[in-house]
Design a protein around this motif. Structure first.
Motif, PDB file in Angstrom:
ATOM      1  N   PRO A  72       0.846  -1.209   0.000  1.00 58.88           N
ATOM      2  CA  PRO A  72       0.000   0.000   0.000  1.00 58.88           C
ATOM      3  C   PRO A  72       0.878   1.254   0.000  1.00 58.88           C
ATOM      4  CG  PRO A  72       0.150  -0.888   2.205  1.00 58.88           C
ATOM      5  CD  PRO A  72       0.900  -1.848   1.328  1.00 58.88           C
ATOM      6  N   ASP A  73       0.246   2.407  -0.097  1.00 55.39           N
ATOM      7  CA  ASP A  73       0.962   3.671  -0.007  1.00 55.39           C
ATOM      8  C   ASP A  73       1.551   3.815   1.399  1.00 55.39           C
ATOM      9  OD1 ASP A  73       1.809   6.337   0.089  1.00 55.39           O
ATOM     10  OD2 ASP A  73       0.260   6.957  -1.316  1.00 55.39           O
ATOM     11  N   LEU A  74       2.858   4.012   1.485  1.00 53.89           N
ATOM     12  CA  LEU A  74       3.546   4.015   2.780  1.00 53.89           C
ATOM     13  C   LEU A  74       3.932   5.410   3.263  1.00 53.89           C
ATOM     14  CD1 LEU A  74       5.932   0.916   2.423  1.00 53.89           C
ATOM     15  CD2 LEU A  74       3.681   1.046   3.504  1.00 53.89           C
ATOM     16  N   ARG A  75       3.375   6.449   2.668  1.00 56.59           N
ATOM     17  CA  ARG A  75       3.760   7.795   3.103  1.00 56.59           C
ATOM     18  C   ARG A  75       3.374   8.050   4.557  1.00 56.59           C
ATOM     19  NH1 ARG A  75       1.522  11.373  -1.847  1.00 56.59           N
ATOM     20  NH2 ARG A  75      -0.066   9.718  -1.786  1.00 56.59           N
ATOM     21  N   GLY A  76       2.207   7.593   4.965  1.00 53.54           N
ATOM     22  CA  GLY A  76       1.802   7.767   6.355  1.00 53.54           C
ATOM     23  C   GLY A  76       2.695   6.995   7.306  1.00 53.54           C
ATOM     24  N   ALA A  77       3.027   5.758   6.942  1.00 59.17           N
ATOM     25  CA  ALA A  77       3.917   4.959   7.777  1.00 59.17           C
ATOM     26  C   ALA A  77       5.291   5.593   7.879  1.00 59.17           C
ATOM     27  CB  ALA A  77       4.017   3.543   7.219  1.00 59.17           C
ATOM     28  N   LEU A  78       5.753   6.197   6.784  1.00 60.57           N
ATOM     29  CA  LEU A  78       7.061   6.850   6.802  1.00 60.57           C
ATOM     30  C   LEU A  78       7.070   8.032   7.774  1.00 60.57           C
ATOM     31  CD1 LEU A  78       9.926   7.275   5.701  1.00 60.57           C
ATOM     32  CD2 LEU A  78       8.913   8.579   3.806  1.00 60.57           C
ATOM     33  N   LEU A  79       6.014   8.842   7.744  1.00 59.72           N
ATOM     34  CA  LEU A  79       5.933   9.971   8.668  1.00 59.72           C
ATOM     35  C   LEU A  79       5.894   9.491  10.121  1.00 59.72           C
ATOM     36  CD1 LEU A  79       3.396  12.291   6.805  1.00 59.72           C
ATOM     37  CD2 LEU A  79       5.857  12.655   7.090  1.00 59.72           C
ATOM     38  N   ALA A  80       5.171   8.387  10.372  1.00 56.49           N
ATOM     39  CA  ALA A  80       5.097   7.852  11.737  1.00 56.49           C
ATOM     40  C   ALA A  80       6.463   7.355  12.201  1.00 56.49           C
ATOM     41  CB  ALA A  80       4.074   6.719  11.790  1.00 56.49           C
ATOM     42  N   LEU A  81       7.170   6.663  11.333  1.00 54.84           N
ATOM     43  CA  LEU A  81       8.505   6.172  11.691  1.00 54.84           C
ATOM     44  C   LEU A  81       9.475   7.327  11.919  1.00 54.84           C
ATOM     45  CD1 LEU A  81       8.943   3.118   9.287  1.00 54.84           C
ATOM     46  CD2 LEU A  81       8.980   3.075  11.791  1.00 54.84           C
ATOM     47  N   ALA A  82       9.376   8.362  11.081  1.00 61.03           N
ATOM     48  CA  ALA A  82      10.249   9.526  11.264  1.00 61.03           C
ATOM     49  C   ALA A  82       9.980  10.189  12.610  1.00 61.03           C
ATOM     50  CB  ALA A  82      10.044  10.520  10.119  1.00 61.03           C
ATOM     51  N   GLY A  83       8.700  10.291  13.010  1.00 56.98           N
ATOM     52  CA  GLY A  83       8.367  10.856  14.314  1.00 56.98           C
ATOM     53  C   GLY A  83       8.898  10.006  15.452  1.00 56.98           C
ATOM     54  N   LEU A  84       8.765   8.682  15.339  1.00 57.25           N
ATOM     55  CA  LEU A  84       9.310   7.791  16.367  1.00 57.25           C
ATOM     56  C   LEU A  84      10.816   7.928  16.486  1.00 57.25           C
ATOM     57  CD1 LEU A  84       7.274   4.493  15.797  1.00 57.25           C
ATOM     58  CD2 LEU A  84       7.187   6.000  17.802  1.00 57.25           C
ATOM     59  N   PHE A  85      11.475   8.030  15.342  1.00 56.82           N
ATOM     60  CA  PHE A  85      12.933   8.184  15.377  1.00 56.82           C
ATOM     61  C   PHE A  85      13.339   9.480  16.072  1.00 56.82           C
ATOM     62  CE2 PHE A  85      16.353  10.513  13.120  1.00 56.82           C
ATOM     63  CZ  PHE A  85      17.430   9.852  13.695  1.00 56.82           C
ATOM     64  N   LEU A  86      12.676  10.591  15.727  1.00 50.04           N
ATOM     65  CA  LEU A  86      13.025  11.865  16.359  1.00 50.04           C
ATOM     66  C   LEU A  86      12.794  11.806  17.864  1.00 50.04           C
ATOM     67  CD1 LEU A  86      11.579  14.420  13.765  1.00 50.04           C
ATOM     68  CD2 LEU A  86      13.984  13.933  14.246  1.00 50.04           C
ATOM     69  N   GLY A  87      11.673  11.188  18.266  1.00 49.87           N
ATOM     70  CA  GLY A  87      11.420  11.067  19.696  1.00 49.87           C
ATOM     71  C   GLY A  87      12.459  10.218  20.392  1.00 49.87           C
ATOM     72  N   ALA A  88      12.803   9.070  19.811  1.00 48.85           N
ATOM     73  CA  ALA A  88      13.812   8.187  20.413  1.00 48.85           C
ATOM     74  C   ALA A  88      15.177   8.857  20.447  1.00 48.85           C
ATOM     75  CB  ALA A  88      13.874   6.878  19.632  1.00 48.85           C
ATOM     76  N   GLN A  89      15.495   9.627  19.403  1.00 43.49           N
ATOM     77  CA  GLN A  89      16.803  10.278  19.355  1.00 43.49           C
ATOM     78  C   GLN A  89      16.908  11.359  20.442  1.00 43.49           C
ATOM     79  OE1 GLN A  89      19.408   9.460  17.455  1.00 43.49           O
ATOM     80  NE2 GLN A  89      20.638  11.039  18.437  1.00 43.49           N
ATOM     81  N   ILE A  90      15.841  12.133  20.621  1.00 44.83           N
ATOM     82  CA  ILE A  90      15.862  13.169  21.663  1.00 44.83           C
ATOM     83  C   ILE A  90      15.960  12.530  23.045  1.00 44.83           C
ATOM     84  CG2 ILE A  90      14.484  14.995  22.731  1.00 44.83           C
ATOM     85  CD1 ILE A  90      13.346  15.578  19.929  1.00 44.83           C
ATOM     86  N   TRP A  91      15.197  11.472  23.256  1.00 42.69           N
ATOM     87  CA  TRP A  91      15.219  10.768  24.548  1.00 42.69           C
ATOM     88  C   TRP A  91      16.600  10.168  24.814  1.00 42.69           C
ATOM     89  CZ3 TRP A  91      11.602   6.066  25.947  1.00 42.69           C
ATOM     90  CH2 TRP A  91      11.671   5.852  27.347  1.00 42.69           C
ATOM     91  N   ALA A  92      17.219   9.546  23.767  1.00 44.02           N
ATOM     92  CA  ALA A  92      18.535   8.940  23.937  1.00 44.02           C
ATOM     93  C   ALA A  92      19.589   9.998  24.225  1.00 44.02           C
ATOM     94  CB  ALA A  92      18.905   8.146  22.686  1.00 44.02           C
ATOM     95  N   THR A  93      19.452  11.167  23.600  1.00 42.26           N
ATOM     96  CA  THR A  93      20.427  12.243  23.830  1.00 42.26           C
ATOM     97  C   THR A  93      20.342  12.763  25.260  1.00 42.26           C
ATOM     98  OG1 THR A  93      20.254  12.884  21.497  1.00 42.26           O
ATOM     99  CG2 THR A  93      21.215  14.492  23.015  1.00 42.26           C
ATOM    100  N   GLN A  94      19.126  12.873  25.779  1.00 38.88           N
ATOM    101  CA  GLN A  94      18.957  13.394  27.136  1.00 38.88           C
ATOM    102  C   GLN A  94      19.360  12.375  28.200  1.00 38.88           C
ATOM    103  OE1 GLN A  94      14.861  14.603  27.219  1.00 38.88           O
ATOM    104  NE2 GLN A  94      15.243  16.563  26.162  1.00 38.88           N
ATOM    105  N   SER A  95      19.007  11.114  27.966  1.00 34.98           N
ATOM    106  CA  SER A  95      19.291  10.095  28.990  1.00 34.98           C
ATOM    107  C   SER A  95      20.672   9.475  28.849  1.00 34.98           C
ATOM    108  CB  SER A  95      18.243   8.984  28.906  1.00 34.98           C
ATOM    109  OG  SER A  95      18.326   8.318  27.654  1.00 34.98           O
ATOM    110  N   LYS A  96      21.288   9.637  27.678  1.00 38.41           N
ATOM    111  CA  LYS A  96      22.607   9.070  27.389  1.00 38.41           C
ATOM    112  C   LYS A  96      22.634   7.555  27.644  1.00 38.41           C
ATOM    113  CE  LYS A  96      25.045  13.384  28.380  1.00 38.41           C
ATOM    114  NZ  LYS A  96      26.111  14.048  29.156  1.00 38.41           N
ATOM    115  N   SER A  97      21.548   6.899  27.284  1.00 33.84           N
ATOM    116  CA  SER A  97      21.434   5.449  27.457  1.00 33.84           C
ATOM    117  C   SER A  97      21.882   4.754  26.174  1.00 33.84           C
ATOM    118  CB  SER A  97      19.987   5.066  27.768  1.00 33.84           C
ATOM    119  OG  SER A  97      19.811   3.674  27.680  1.00 33.84           O
ATOM    120  N   LEU A  98      22.766   3.756  26.324  1.00 36.93           N
ATOM    121  CA  LEU A  98      23.258   3.018  25.166  1.00 36.93           C
ATOM    122  C   LEU A  98      22.122   2.251  24.485  1.00 36.93           C
ATOM    123  CD1 LEU A  98      25.625   2.100  23.413  1.00 36.93           C
ATOM    124  CD2 LEU A  98      26.015   0.228  25.039  1.00 36.93           C
ATOM    125  N   GLY A  99      21.211   1.689  25.291  1.00 37.98           N
ATOM    126  CA  GLY A  99      20.088   0.948  24.710  1.00 37.98           C
ATOM    127  C   GLY A  99      19.191   1.838  23.871  1.00 37.98           C
TER     128      GLY A  99
END
Length: 748
Positions: free
Chosen positions: A31-58
């Motif tokens: 199917p058209d994956l543009r919506g899924a791509l936007l959702a994944l990009a949002g998850l990545f940005l959230g995880a990246q900000i959280w990882a930067t603040q917590s400095k957790s390797l996991g």
């Protein structure tokens, strides 16, 4: 263990390529994956900000995984959005209802013996008397001669009004034949049409890109310079192909000779020519005294980029040159900015940008060969060079008591032999990664590639320089002639002399290629069939072996052996399946009647019309199927004489021939059936040469259960007239011209 930190862009490019590959293989089911791509990009940005603040390797690892998954999804989405056939206004949705269409010539014109071929991009169609916007590409062919007048070749930017509806591109018409429909689809062309001169009219000239139009005209002007100064036709054709990439006049024998010796890349303007120009610029700048500091670095980069892109412009901005120019541009920029941590990252950035621009480049053979060859050279060549210290060996032969001349001779020998060894290592390294692709795409491997390239490449490289000098000198003479016309004749001796040297060099390396072909006739291993999964297995073996030599761990050697076992097992299984395969094939060859009787890996090919197959018909229509089946014995027969298949002509002048093979009975009908023909039970009736038969007679003589096949010698009007009559009688019909080859398997 692979350390990915230094190769950040490599993994991103691999993820993008994996997404594109996924779409190429199973894209229709997604199917058209543009919506899924936007959702994944949002998850990545959230995880990246959280990882930067917590400095957790996991969390950092999770963010990295999400980044790769996002890029993978981006690859699929880019390929989806680049596929024109998914658009609502694509030509596919109008079908045969198109009355007229308006489009612009958007490609080079290929000159063939009897036709011109080019691509037209549609902008509007007329359906039921109304014009509406439309998109899509059509591969068109028009006859070169109409009556006594030569038809003008289509030019880039010509706007046409065309009558009639284009047809969807045809699939391969014979077993194993090149899938031209798939090739066109990768270039966003899904339709084909043969256009007669009275079907189209030129309305205007509106190039889609004025820069490209000027570039293409420039290339043709420079081609006229070679046509003027290089007198022999063969040498002129090679000169234009070598320097400008225009291969319209290269004859088939020359193309085949270069293919047989592994030197086809010489005739394709791409990375070789761009690299030569870049190397020449670097060599000239290296002779400038005081070449240090940031100013000199930026000057070097600017000149290098200017030369590369100027060359790309004068060669018509062809896809292969643009690809090479982008690759070298990234290398130059990375060097001057000090951002080139590794060559692998630099190449990955270039590939990433090119794939974002056109995801379908991943399916382009030139793109694959270019990047794989460069990667292999970067990694493998230094390791091959390290096997032998050629330079040190000859320098060690110097002795203090030797005459000065002898010491210089040893020094010169060490330099020349080291260069030869470096070139040998480069040629071997380029073959390492491109070997599977050569088997998969070209079904052959030239063992003479080393002998051919070691001599032909240096001579042809020198010829590139001399050819560019000729063009520059001619331009200078023309410029002076504008102000001093009287000097033109005198100054023209300069271009003439350079052209004489240029033509001599081209003659030399061309004769050498033919000499290698004659001296090593058995050096070409041809007829190799490798499927896509088998090509991936060969790549896996090569990667496992390279990793073994680098890591010195037996597990990698074991993996390579396991993959080779899987490859061998796959080949054995395919041969086992083929052993029991028997079939009768009616081939689709324009205006011909040809059938093949296949038993496992052997076949008898019969030209029913008693005219021998031409070499072109064999090469492009029959041989691909032979390679696909890895046939060991194939015999060609002209007519039914001396065939192992029993054939009976019902009467001396009868147009009816009956054959019986492995329980399959076939009737070949080429003339009107007479009342004397008795009813016969046959499996298939093959109508030839517009046989003047009635549907009722066919049903009476052969029965309504017989399958009626129109072979390629039947015209379309004949098929269209007789098919409805046969179907009304309940008889099944098949047209090999429209639907491709017809096959029958014996009943077991």
């Amino acid at each position: 263990m692979i350390r990915w930190a230094p190769y950040a862009f490599v993994r991103l490019t691999l993820a993008l390529a994996a997404g594109i590959l996924t779409y190429l293989y199973i894209g229709d089911a997604l199917p058209d994956l543009r919506g899924a791509l936007l959702a994944l990009a949002g998850l990545f940005l959230g995880a990246q900000i959280w990882a930067t603040q917590s400095k957790s390797l996991g969390l950092t690892n999770l963010a990295g995984l999400l980044a790769l998954l996002t890029i993978y999804s981006a690859g699929i989405t880019l390929a989806q959005q680049s596929t024109e056939s998914r658009r609502a206004d694509h030509l596919y949705h109008f079908g045969s209802r198109i009355e007229f269409y308006r489009g612009v010539v958007d490609d080079y014109t290929v000159v063939r013996p009897n036709t011109y071929a080019t691509t037209v991009r549609v902008s509007a169609v007329r359906v039921n008397g109304h014009w509406q916007p439309a998109t899509g590409g059509i591969r068109v062919s028009i006859p070169r001669q109409e009556g006594q007048a030569e038809v003008t070749a289509p030019q880039y930017g010509d706007v046409w009004l065309v009558r009639g509806a284009p047809a969807p591109s045809k699939p391969p018409l014979n077993p194993g034949e090149f899938d031209y429909r798939r090739y066109l689809a990768f270039h966003q062309v899904y339709h084909q049409q043969f256009i007669h001169p009275d079907q189209y009219r030129k309305l205007a000239t509106q190039p889609p890109s004025h820069l490209r139009a000027i570039s293409m005209r420039t290339a043709r002007v420079l081609d006229d310079v070679f046509r003027q100064y290089v007198h022999e036709k063969r040498e002129y054709a090679l000169a234009s192909a070598l320097v400008l990439g225009i291969k319209d006049d290269v004859d088939q024998d020359t193309k085949q000779a270069y293919a047989n010796t592994g030197t086809t890349h010489i005739m394709a303007v791409s990375g070789l020519q761009v690299g030569l120009l870049f190397g020449a610029v670097m060599w000239v700048l290296s002779k400038i005294p005081g070449r240090r500091g940031p100013f000199f670095r930026f000057l070097t980069a600017a000149l290098g980029l200017a030369v590369i892109w100027t060359y790309a412009f004068v060669t018509g901005l062809s896809a292969s040159v643009l690809r090479a120019a982008v690759m070298f541009s990234f290398i130059i920029v990375a060097r001057v900015t000090g951002r080139q941590s590794t060559m692998y990252n630099t190449l990955a950035v270039a590939a990433f940008c090119l794939l974002c621009y056109d995801p379908y480049l991943l399916a382009d053979v030139g793109f694959q060969l270019s990047f794989l060859a460069v990667l292999s050279i970067v990694y493998v060549q230094p390791r091959i060079v390290a096997w032998l210290d050629v330079k040190g060996y000859f320098l060690d032969q110097q002795r203090p008591w030797q005459p000065r001349f002898v010491q210089k001779l040893w020094k010169w020998t060490s330099w020349s032999m080291d260069n030869i060894w470096q070139a040998t290592a480069l040629s071997l390294a380029a073959q390492v990664a491109t070997f599977p692709l050569g088997l998969f795409y070209f079904h052959q491997f030239p063992l003479s590639f080393l002998a051919s390239n070691l001599v032909a490449v240096p001579i042809s490289s020198g010829a590139v320089y001399v050819g560019l000098v000729l063009l520059s000198l001619k331009g200078l003479v023309a410029a002076i002639g504008l102000f001093a016309p009287a000097l033109t004749t005198l100054l023209d001796y300069g271009p003439r002399f350079v052209a004489w040297v240029f033509e001599l060099m081209i003659w030399l390396f061309n004769e050498y290629i033919f000499l290698i072909g004659r001296a090593m006739p058995g050096a070409l291993i041809s007829g190799i069939h490798v499927t896509a999964p088998q090509a991936w297995l060969i790549f896996g073996v090569i990667l496992a072996l390279l990793t073994f030599f680098a890591a010195r761990r037996l597990v990698w050697l074991g993996l390579a052996c396991a993959l080779m076992g899987v490859f061998a097992g796959n080949k054995v299984w395919a041969a086992h399946d083929l052993k029991t395969d028997e079939r009768l094939i009616i081939y689709s060859i324009p205006r011909r009647s040809v059938c093949g009787f296949w038993q496992g890996a052997s076949a008898d090919i019969v030209a029913v019309d008693s005219l021998p197959l031409s070499e072109t018909e064999r090469t492009y229509r029959i041989v691909p199927g032979i390679i696909a089946r890895e046939a060991q014995r194939v015999q060609y027969h002209t007519g039914w004489r001396e065939t192992v298949v029993p054939a009976v002509r019902c009467a001396p002048d009868s147009g009816l021939v009956l054959t019986a093979w492995r329980g399959v009975t076939v009737a070949f009908v080429s003339q009107k059936l007479s009342p004397a023909h008795q009813p016969r039970s046959v499996s298939v009736v093959v109508l030839r040469r517009n046989a003047r038969v009635k549907a009722a007679d066919l049903a009476t003589v052969f029965g309504k259960d017989a399958r009626i096949v129109f072979d390629s010698s039947c015209r379309s009007w004949y098929v269209q007239r007789l098919t409805p009559e046969l179907q009304q009688l309940g008889m099944q019909t098949y047209d090999v011209t429209a639907s491709g080859f017809f096959t029958v398997q014996p009943r077991t």
